[in-house]
Design an enzyme around this catalytic site. Sequence first.
Site, PDB file in Angstrom:
ATOM      1  N   HIS A  20       0.838  -1.205   0.000  1.00  0.00           N
ATOM      2  CA  HIS A  20       0.000   0.000   0.000  1.00  0.00           C
ATOM      3  C   HIS A  20       0.874   1.257   0.000  1.00  0.00           C
ATOM      4  CE1 HIS A  20      -3.045  -2.659   2.335  1.00  0.00           C
ATOM      5  NE2 HIS A  20      -3.562  -2.471   1.123  1.00  0.00           N
ATOM      6  N   LYS A  44     -16.609  -7.123   6.604  1.00  0.00           N
ATOM      7  CA  LYS A  44     -15.421  -7.874   7.025  1.00  0.00           C
ATOM      8  C   LYS A  44     -15.273  -7.764   8.544  1.00  0.00           C
ATOM      9  CE  LYS A  44     -12.726  -7.392   2.780  1.00  0.00           C
ATOM     10  NZ  LYS A  44     -11.440  -7.023   2.172  1.00  0.00           N
ATOM     11  N   ARG A  93      -1.941  -6.128  -8.368  1.00  0.00           N
ATOM     12  CA  ARG A  93      -0.769  -6.970  -8.090  1.00  0.00           C
ATOM     13  C   ARG A  93      -0.578  -8.035  -9.157  1.00  0.00           C
ATOM     14  NH1 ARG A  93      -3.065  -8.109  -2.242  1.00  0.00           N
ATOM     15  NH2 ARG A  93      -4.824  -8.269  -3.648  1.00  0.00           N
ATOM     16  N   SER A 130      -2.705  -7.848   2.841  1.00  0.00           N
ATOM     17  CA  SER A 130      -2.931  -7.718   4.286  1.00  0.00           C
ATOM     18  C   SER A 130      -3.298  -9.073   4.880  1.00  0.00           C
ATOM     19  CB  SER A 130      -4.058  -6.716   4.558  1.00  0.00           C
ATOM     20  OG  SER A 130      -3.698  -5.429   4.129  1.00  0.00           O
TER      21      SER A 130
HETATM   22  O1  PNS Z   1      -8.762  -3.120   0.602  1.00  0.00           O
HETATM   23  P1  PNS Z   1     -10.006  -3.711   0.001  1.00  0.00           P
HETATM   24  O2  PNS Z   1     -10.749  -4.556   1.017  1.00  0.00           O
HETATM   25  O3  PNS Z   1      -9.726  -4.473  -1.271  1.00  0.00           O
HETATM   26  O4  PNS Z   1     -10.939  -2.466  -0.402  1.00  0.00           O
HETATM   27  C1  PNS Z   1     -12.175  -2.665  -1.022  1.00  0.00           C
HETATM   28  C2  PNS Z   1     -12.970  -1.343  -1.114  1.00  0.00           C
HETATM   29  C3  PNS Z   1     -13.166  -0.753   0.265  1.00  0.00           C
HETATM   30  C4  PNS Z   1     -12.203  -0.355  -1.965  1.00  0.00           C
HETATM   31  C5  PNS Z   1     -14.330  -1.696  -1.784  1.00  0.00           C
HETATM   32  O5  PNS Z   1     -14.959  -2.704  -1.047  1.00  0.00           O
HETATM   33  C6  PNS Z   1     -15.264  -0.504  -1.883  1.00  0.00           C
HETATM   34  O6  PNS Z   1     -15.132   0.303  -2.779  1.00  0.00           O
HETATM   35  N1  PNS Z   1     -16.203  -0.381  -0.897  1.00  0.00           N
HETATM   36  C7  PNS Z   1     -17.117   0.728  -0.813  1.00  0.00           C
HETATM   37  C8  PNS Z   1     -18.558   0.312  -1.071  1.00  0.00           C
HETATM   38  C9  PNS Z   1     -18.919   0.556  -2.525  1.00  0.00           C
HETATM   39  O7  PNS Z   1     -18.862   1.664  -3.031  1.00  0.00           O
HETATM   40  N2  PNS Z   1     -19.286  -0.535  -3.204  1.00  0.00           N
HETATM   41  C10 PNS Z   1     -19.554  -0.529  -4.621  1.00  0.00           C
HETATM   42  C11 PNS Z   1     -18.251  -0.732  -5.382  1.00  0.00           C
HETATM   43  S1  PNS Z   1     -18.493  -0.679  -7.107  1.00  0.00           S
END
Ligand code: PNS
Length: 162
Positions: A20, A44, A93, A130
């Site tokens: 990150h 989560k 990645r 993570s």
């Molecule tokens: O680090 P992560 O867990 O891969 O992050 C995922 C994250 C938080 C970026 C994704 O789950 C997200 O965008 N969540 C916000 C909710 C949302 O807008 N959902 C629709 C996505 S198209």
Amino acid sequence: MTDGLTAIYPGTFDPVTNGHLDIIERAARHVARLVVAVSQNPSKTPLFSLEERIALAKEVTASIEHVEVDSFDGLLVEYAGRKGAKVLIKGLRAVSDFEYEMQMAQMNVRLAEVETLFMVASPRHSFLSSSLVKEVARLGGDVEGLVPPEVARRMKERFRGD
Ligand code: PNS
């Protein structure tokens, strides 16, 4: 990228890793303002509370110019709108990241014309996540070089039950 651009780098950051941090450092060179947006992510069960994840992200990015750390809940595009951002930064990645990221990127364009700029992970971090780091730390393995020292210390404490 454009002068004056605000971009959002969203994630769960449970915890923030050197992968990150690498994306944050590289992205911050190209934008006026990079908001590291820590997701509450109620779906989560994180190892670290939202407050802890924010505090760690703030600590490890404190010396990087143009970076701020914030948190959000709900739809990312709505949060981006409140921050005046039309651009998200995501790290890729491997090909395995691509399919889901592409779906989310397309959905975010569809929802609010919020674009996603993808940055490829540095090869030295392309295996890092993570989840894997937490598993290694939980089982007593060495996470030096995978996460910032402060994060390694906090994980050790957490798995000792402090
Ligand atoms: O680090 P992560 O867990 O891969 O992050 C995922 C994250 C938080 C970026 C994704 O789950 C997200 O965008 N969540 C916000 C909710 C949302 O807008 N959902 C629709 C996505 S198209």
